[in-house]
Design a protein around this motif. Structure first.
Motif, PDB file in Angstrom:
ATOM      1  N   LEU A 181       0.824  -1.207   0.000  1.00 60.35           N
ATOM      2  CA  LEU A 181       0.000   0.000   0.000  1.00 60.35           C
ATOM      3  C   LEU A 181       0.856   1.255   0.000  1.00 60.35           C
ATOM      4  O   LEU A 181       0.476   2.284  -0.567  1.00 60.35           O
ATOM      5  N   SER A 182       2.032   1.162   0.628  1.00 58.04           N
ATOM      6  CA  SER A 182       2.925   2.322   0.625  1.00 58.04           C
ATOM      7  C   SER A 182       3.376   2.676  -0.783  1.00 58.04           C
ATOM      8  O   SER A 182       3.587   3.847  -1.110  1.00 58.04           O
ATOM      9  N   ASP A 183       3.499   1.663  -1.655  1.00 57.92           N
ATOM     10  CA  ASP A 183       3.842   1.929  -3.055  1.00 57.92           C
ATOM     11  C   ASP A 183       2.702   2.646  -3.762  1.00 57.92           C
ATOM     12  O   ASP A 183       2.923   3.590  -4.527  1.00 57.92           O
ATOM     13  N   VAL A 184       1.477   2.185  -3.510  1.00 57.39           N
ATOM     14  CA  VAL A 184       0.322   2.770  -4.178  1.00 57.39           C
ATOM     15  C   VAL A 184       0.125   4.222  -3.756  1.00 57.39           C
ATOM     16  O   VAL A 184      -0.190   5.092  -4.562  1.00 57.39           O
ATOM     17  N   ARG A 185       0.342   4.502  -2.472  1.00 57.65           N
ATOM     18  CA  ARG A 185       0.129   5.857  -1.963  1.00 57.65           C
ATOM     19  C   ARG A 185       1.058   6.870  -2.625  1.00 57.65           C
ATOM     20  O   ARG A 185       0.741   8.055  -2.687  1.00 57.65           O
ATOM     21  N   LYS A 186       2.205   6.414  -3.086  1.00 55.36           N
ATOM     22  CA  LYS A 186       3.130   7.317  -3.767  1.00 55.36           C
ATOM     23  C   LYS A 186       2.591   7.796  -5.110  1.00 55.36           C
ATOM     24  O   LYS A 186       3.097   8.762  -5.685  1.00 55.36           O
ATOM     25  N   HIS A 187       1.558   7.121  -5.606  1.00 53.14           N
ATOM     26  CA  HIS A 187       0.993   7.456  -6.916  1.00 53.14           C
ATOM     27  C   HIS A 187      -0.397   8.066  -6.738  1.00 53.14           C
ATOM     28  O   HIS A 187      -1.392   7.597  -7.292  1.00 53.14           O
ATOM     29  N   GLY A 188      -0.435   9.127  -5.949  1.00 51.49           N
ATOM     30  CA  GLY A 188      -1.689   9.804  -5.652  1.00 51.49           C
ATOM     31  C   GLY A 188      -2.065  10.854  -6.686  1.00 51.49           C
ATOM     32  O   GLY A 188      -1.522  10.875  -7.794  1.00 51.49           O
ATOM     33  N   PRO A 189      -2.987  11.764  -6.335  1.00 54.16           N
ATOM     34  CA  PRO A 189      -3.506  12.748  -7.283  1.00 54.16           C
ATOM     35  C   PRO A 189      -2.448  13.640  -7.930  1.00 54.16           C
ATOM     36  O   PRO A 189      -2.607  14.060  -9.067  1.00 54.16           O
ATOM     37  N   ASP A 190      -1.357  13.928  -7.199  1.00 54.48           N
ATOM     38  CA  ASP A 190      -0.339  14.827  -7.730  1.00 54.48           C
ATOM     39  C   ASP A 190       0.791  14.104  -8.442  1.00 54.48           C
ATOM     40  O   ASP A 190       1.737  14.732  -8.913  1.00 54.48           O
ATOM     41  N   SER A 191       0.697  12.793  -8.515  1.00 56.49           N
ATOM     42  CA  SER A 191       1.737  12.017  -9.178  1.00 56.49           C
ATOM     43  C   SER A 191       1.576  12.082 -10.694  1.00 56.49           C
ATOM     44  O   SER A 191       0.459  12.218 -11.219  1.00 56.49           O
ATOM     45  N   SER A 192       2.703  11.977 -11.399  1.00 58.97           N
ATOM     46  CA  SER A 192       2.634  11.922 -12.865  1.00 58.97           C
ATOM     47  C   SER A 192       2.173  10.560 -13.350  1.00 58.97           C
ATOM     48  O   SER A 192       1.860  10.389 -14.521  1.00 58.97           O
ATOM     49  N   GLU A 193       2.145   9.577 -12.448  1.00 56.19           N
ATOM     50  CA  GLU A 193       1.693   8.230 -12.782  1.00 56.19           C
ATOM     51  C   GLU A 193       0.669   7.786 -11.738  1.00 56.19           C
ATOM     52  O   GLU A 193       0.968   7.025 -10.811  1.00 56.19           O
ATOM     53  N   PRO A 194      -0.583   8.264 -11.812  1.00 57.74           N
ATOM     54  CA  PRO A 194      -1.582   7.899 -10.804  1.00 57.74           C
ATOM     55  C   PRO A 194      -1.997   6.434 -10.892  1.00 57.74           C
ATOM     56  O   PRO A 194      -2.204   5.902 -11.972  1.00 57.74           O
ATOM     57  N   TRP A 195      -2.119   5.802  -9.707  1.00 55.59           N
ATOM     58  CA  TRP A 195      -2.560   4.422  -9.604  1.00 55.59           C
ATOM     59  C   TRP A 195      -3.828   4.372  -8.764  1.00 55.59           C
ATOM     60  O   TRP A 195      -4.067   5.237  -7.921  1.00 55.59           O
ATOM     61  N   VAL A 196      -4.627   3.339  -8.968  1.00 54.33           N
ATOM     62  CA  VAL A 196      -5.786   3.081  -8.114  1.00 54.33           C
ATOM     63  C   VAL A 196      -5.845   1.588  -7.826  1.00 54.33           C
ATOM     64  O   VAL A 196      -5.231   0.769  -8.521  1.00 54.33           O
ATOM     65  N   ILE A 197      -6.604   1.259  -6.785  1.00 49.67           N
ATOM     66  CA  ILE A 197      -6.845  -0.140  -6.430  1.00 49.67           C
ATOM     67  C   ILE A 197      -8.307  -0.462  -6.654  1.00 49.67           C
ATOM     68  O   ILE A 197      -9.185   0.332  -6.298  1.00 49.67           O
ATOM     69  N   PHE A 198      -8.569  -1.605  -7.265  1.00 49.68           N
ATOM     70  CA  PHE A 198      -9.923  -2.137  -7.383  1.00 49.68           C
ATOM     71  C   PHE A 198      -9.878  -3.577  -6.900  1.00 49.68           C
ATOM     72  O   PHE A 198      -9.076  -4.378  -7.407  1.00 49.68           O
ATOM     73  N   GLU A 199     -10.697  -3.890  -5.902  1.00 44.33           N
ATOM     74  CA  GLU A 199     -10.646  -5.194  -5.244  1.00 44.33           C
ATOM     75  C   GLU A 199      -9.234  -5.435  -4.719  1.00 44.33           C
ATOM     76  O   GLU A 199      -8.769  -4.694  -3.858  1.00 44.33           O
ATOM     77  N   ASP A 200      -8.504  -6.399  -5.265  1.00 44.01           N
ATOM     78  CA  ASP A 200      -7.144  -6.643  -4.775  1.00 44.01           C
ATOM     79  C   ASP A 200      -6.097  -6.367  -5.842  1.00 44.01           C
ATOM     80  O   ASP A 200      -4.963  -6.804  -5.750  1.00 44.01           O
ATOM     81  N   LYS A 201      -6.473  -5.596  -6.875  1.00 43.18           N
ATOM     82  CA  LYS A 201      -5.569  -5.342  -7.992  1.00 43.18           C
ATOM     83  C   LYS A 201      -5.176  -3.870  -8.056  1.00 43.18           C
ATOM     84  O   LYS A 201      -5.905  -2.995  -7.590  1.00 43.18           O
ATOM     85  N   VAL A 202      -4.037  -3.621  -8.664  1.00 36.93           N
ATOM     86  CA  VAL A 202      -3.508  -2.270  -8.809  1.00 36.93           C
ATOM     87  C   VAL A 202      -3.509  -1.898 -10.289  1.00 36.93           C
ATOM     88  O   VAL A 202      -3.129  -2.712 -11.144  1.00 36.93           O
ATOM     89  N   TYR A 203      -3.929  -0.666 -10.574  1.00 40.01           N
ATOM     90  CA  TYR A 203      -4.040  -0.207 -11.958  1.00 40.01           C
ATOM     91  C   TYR A 203      -3.319   1.129 -12.126  1.00 40.01           C
ATOM     92  O   TYR A 203      -3.442   2.024 -11.288  1.00 40.01           O
ATOM     93  N   ASN A 204      -2.593   1.255 -13.218  1.00 40.73           N
ATOM     94  CA  ASN A 204      -1.962   2.524 -13.584  1.00 40.73           C
ATOM     95  C   ASN A 204      -2.925   3.249 -14.528  1.00 40.73           C
ATOM     96  O   ASN A 204      -3.084   2.857 -15.685  1.00 40.73           O
ATOM     97  N   ILE A 205      -3.598   4.294 -14.053  1.00 38.68           N
ATOM     98  CA  ILE A 205      -4.652   4.950 -14.840  1.00 38.68           C
ATOM     99  C   ILE A 205      -4.156   6.204 -15.546  1.00 38.68           C
ATOM    100  O   ILE A 205      -4.960   7.033 -15.990  1.00 38.68           O
ATOM    101  N   THR A 206      -2.847   6.348 -15.661  1.00 37.39           N
ATOM    102  CA  THR A 206      -2.296   7.559 -16.272  1.00 37.39           C
ATOM    103  C   THR A 206      -2.936   7.857 -17.620  1.00 37.39           C
ATOM    104  O   THR A 206      -3.327   8.986 -17.908  1.00 37.39           O
ATOM    105  N   ASP A 207      -3.062   6.842 -18.446  1.00 40.15           N
ATOM    106  CA  ASP A 207      -3.616   7.054 -19.787  1.00 40.15           C
ATOM    107  C   ASP A 207      -5.134   7.034 -19.804  1.00 40.15           C
ATOM    108  O   ASP A 207      -5.749   7.375 -20.803  1.00 40.15           O
ATOM    109  N   TRP A 208      -5.738   6.613 -18.697  1.00 38.06           N
ATOM    110  CA  TRP A 208      -7.205   6.623 -18.623  1.00 38.06           C
ATOM    111  C   TRP A 208      -7.713   8.013 -18.268  1.00 38.06           C
ATOM    112  O   TRP A 208      -8.835   8.372 -18.596  1.00 38.06           O
TER     113      TRP A 208
END
Length: 701
Positions: free
Chosen positions: A106-133
């Protein structure tokens, strides 16, 4: 850092306006993401384009569909630069998930928050890089509110996302699993509550018929819709895609609007400066959703995707503000003959909640186009639901172009790149199905001609017709209660005291009827005729057009006919055969229509088809404008899966019945049987029930 997946604007997601049956999703539980301000800190050039779809690498298919361990490993390394990924446990203990996909703490995911150039989100137990979304997301960078954490709490608010096609799109951006060390007993991260962005929305009038609560989408009931020429602010229909931005009234004059010109020059104006610097103008104009009467198209042509509006996704008001053309001239937009042709340019509007749309620049600059930047509505400060403190008003065009909470205008060589400009508000041929070529159809701008029946009175009920003296709006001294019977789940037209005579075989040959409604055409074209039929289109007559603009209480302010035309009609219904009530031909135990019983030989017999068939008539209205444009006869010929521009003849079926029961003499009542006119209260309730059924997985439209 992970190499991003191809920048894709998936066709299915760009058709996000489709309201499909939601599916039940497990709520992800995580920490509270950092709040993100309404205005994105990301700067986006005004000439950004919708991402060009490219063939995705084999990774999403190999990872999500299957195909063997070796193929999956090869696919993963083709799609990811694993050397830059945060350290992850590929095969943690007690973890039976795909070992070829990395794990993230989770500490890795938190680094990719709203101000990150590479935002990530979690859905269920998976991690997604939504930069291009983010760029393809219909809500723009609003999705960044969930960045660095779990997206499901937001989907529980924006329930439109709970659909299989959205999940399929998200799956294209998967980059790994949440590490098993951060999963709870249910296999999901542990979460906290998030702030509901809708909690500060304004309180709405309870009379409105609500289609969705978050975001709020609602229309006035028919008995209120066109009761007056100007729709009261509290009953003006509401069409939102997100929450209502909060702007303090005391600071409204400090609300800033930026204007960007083709050469990149940017000017900034506060509302206070707009009011002080430019003359104010008033414009009388209708706003109409492209989906108005969508439920009509659904019932008469086929399933449509979108809010099932009745006839009430339209309202009329007096708007006050400054002309957009004056603002652009002051900002320095050069429209002299020596400059490039402005006919190829567009005025892009962006609202504070991320919505954006555009109109051709010639419309914005037209001296008779009456395009306003409005801060007043019907003589009052613009309500929050309708754009406070500033909104665009584009008369004659689809309301989707009259952007609310306006804070940015860009003059560009292309139209707005948003979902709402490039996808949602278009129309296609009946044969093109659910996945048309969105790029080949122009965005909806000027609206076609339409009309609707909003009130029906039959028999003695015509004594209560508002414009016959029974309404306080027309007669302040009147104490009568006005009831629009066609807009309620009650009988349409009834005799106040049934005559004590046996039921006749037919309806009277002089049964009076009164109708009322509205007609409107886009582009400023005046309504010149409204045709009414009381017998399903066999014969026609013309309605009276109400000249509201000549009334000193409702003067029209405009260069063209931007408002609606109210119409009224009185006539005599055709003679119809009158079926006898079931209570006169069946014993009490069998009075339920369709109940099975046994005949004399012990065989089960259904009573369906043995009862007298109702004899009904269909009321129809159609309008013609000054260019002799008229409405199509059938929705089947203009059907499109989005249900846009549902402008066919409006039909309301009414049926007579005998009131006699238990051997007593009676009279005649009129009702609409199982089919209520589009937008009437009963139908709206049926739509809501269908939506509830869909949400619970029981079906529905």
């Amino acid at each position: 850092m992970a190499t991003r997946f191809p920048r894709i604007a998936p066709r299915g997601f760009l058709n996000h306006g489709a309201r499909r049956a939601p599916v039940n999703l497990t709520t992800c539980r995580l920490f509270t993401p950092r709040p993100r301000p309404i205005h994105s800190s990301r700067s986006t050039p005004h000439k950004t384009r919708i991402p060009t779809p490219r063939t995705a690498r084999v990774a999403p298919v190999g990872l999500l569909v299957g195909g063997g361990l070796v193929a999956s490993v090869l696919a993963f390394f083709q799609a990811h630069d694993t050397g830059n990924l945060p350290e992850a446990s590929i095969t943690p203990s007690a973890d039976d998930r795909d070992p070829t996909i990395p794990r993230f703490r989770l500490s890795d995911v938190r680094k990719h928050g709203p101000d990150s150039s590479e935002p990530w989100v979690i859905f269920e137990d998976k991690v997604y890089n939504i930069t291009d979304w983010v760029e393809a997301h219909p809500g723009g960078d609003v999705i960044l509110r969930a960045a660095g954490g779990c997206i499901e709490p937001y989907w529980n608010i924006f329930t439109i996302h709970k659909a299989p096609h959205v999940r399929e799109i998200l799956d294209q951006y998967i980059i790994g699993f949440v590490d098993v060390a951060d999963l709870g007993p249910d296999g999901r991260p542990v979460a906290e509550a998030i702030e509901d962005p809708f909690e500060n929305d304004p309180v709405r009038d309870p009379r409105l018929i609500t289609h969705t609560i978050k975001p709020r989408n609602a229309e006035p009931p028919n008995e209120e819709l066109d009761r007056t020429f100007y729709t009261p602010n509290e009953l003006f229909y509401i069409r939102h895609h997100m929450w209502v931005p909060v702007v303090e009234e005391a600071k409204a004059d400090d609300f800033a609007l930026t204007v960007e010109l083709p050469d990149g020059e940017v000017k900034r104006y506060t509302i206070g400066e707009l009011k002080a610097k430019f003359p104010t103008h008033k414009v009388t104009a209708v706003l109409q959703c492209s989906g108005n009467r969508r439920n009509d198209m659904t019932r008469h042509a086929g399933k449509t995707n979108g809010l099932q509006w009745g006839v009430g996704a339209i309202s009329n008001a007096e708007w006050e503000g400054v002309r957009l053309s004056d603002l652009l001239a002051d900002a320095g937009l050069d429209t002299t003959p020596a400059q490039p042709d402005t006919s190829s340019l567009h005025a892009q509007f962006t609202g504070a909640e991320a919505y954006s749309a555009s109109i051709p620049l010639p419309k914005a600059l037209s001296p008779t186009g009456d395009v306003l930047l409005a801060f007043k509505m019907n003589g009052e400060t613009l309500p929050r639901d309708h754009g406070f403190p500033l909104r665009a008003i584009v008369p004659g065009n689809v309301a989707a172009r009259s952007v609310k909470w306006l804070n940015k205008i860009v003059i560009s060589d292309e139209e707005a790149t948003s979902q709402w400009q490039r996808r949602d508000y278009k129309s296609f041929g009946p044969n093109e199905g659910p996945n048309p070529d969105w790029d080949k159809a122009p965005s909806i701008q000027e609206m076609p001609v339409t009309s609707a029946i909003t009130g029906v009175w039959v028999g003695d009920c015509i004594k209560k017709v508002p414009w016959m003296g029974g309404d306080k709006a027309d007669n302040p001294s009147s104490k009568r209660r006005t009831i629009d019977m066609a807009a309620t789940p009650q009988k349409v037209g009834f005799t106040s005291k049934p005559k004590t005579i046996p039921c006749p075989e037919t309806t009277p040959d002089n049964e009076p009827i009164a109708l009322q409604g509205y007609a409107y055409s886009g582009g400023g074209r005046k309504i010149t005729r409204v045709d009414v039929s009381l017998d399903g289109g066999a014969t026609w007559d013309q309605a009276e057009l109400v000249d509201d603009c000549s009334n000193p209480a409702t003067p029209c302010h405009c260069n063209r006919s931007w408002g609606w035309t109210r119409w009224r009609y009185t006539g005599t219904l055709p003679v119809l055969s009158l079926p006898v009530s079931t209570t006169t031909i069946l014993p009490p135990v069998l009075q339920k229509v369709g109940q099975d019983c046994e005949d004399g030989f012990g065989r089960s017999v259904s009573l369906l088809g043995q009862l007298p068939k109702k004899q009904c008539t269909t009321l129809i209205v159609k309008a013609t404008d000054e260019s002799y444009n008229t409405q199509p006869e059938s929705h089947k010929g203009i059907y499109n899966v989005r249900g846009n521009l549902a402008t066919a003849w409006h039909r309301v079926k009414i049926c007579p019945e005998c009131t006699r029961g238990n051997g007593k003499p009676g009279g005649v009542t009129w009702n609409t049987g199982e089919t209520y006119g589009c937008g009437f209260r009963k139908q709206a309730e049926e739509v809501r029930e269908g939506m509830k059924a869909a949400a619970s997985g029981k079906g529905g439209k």
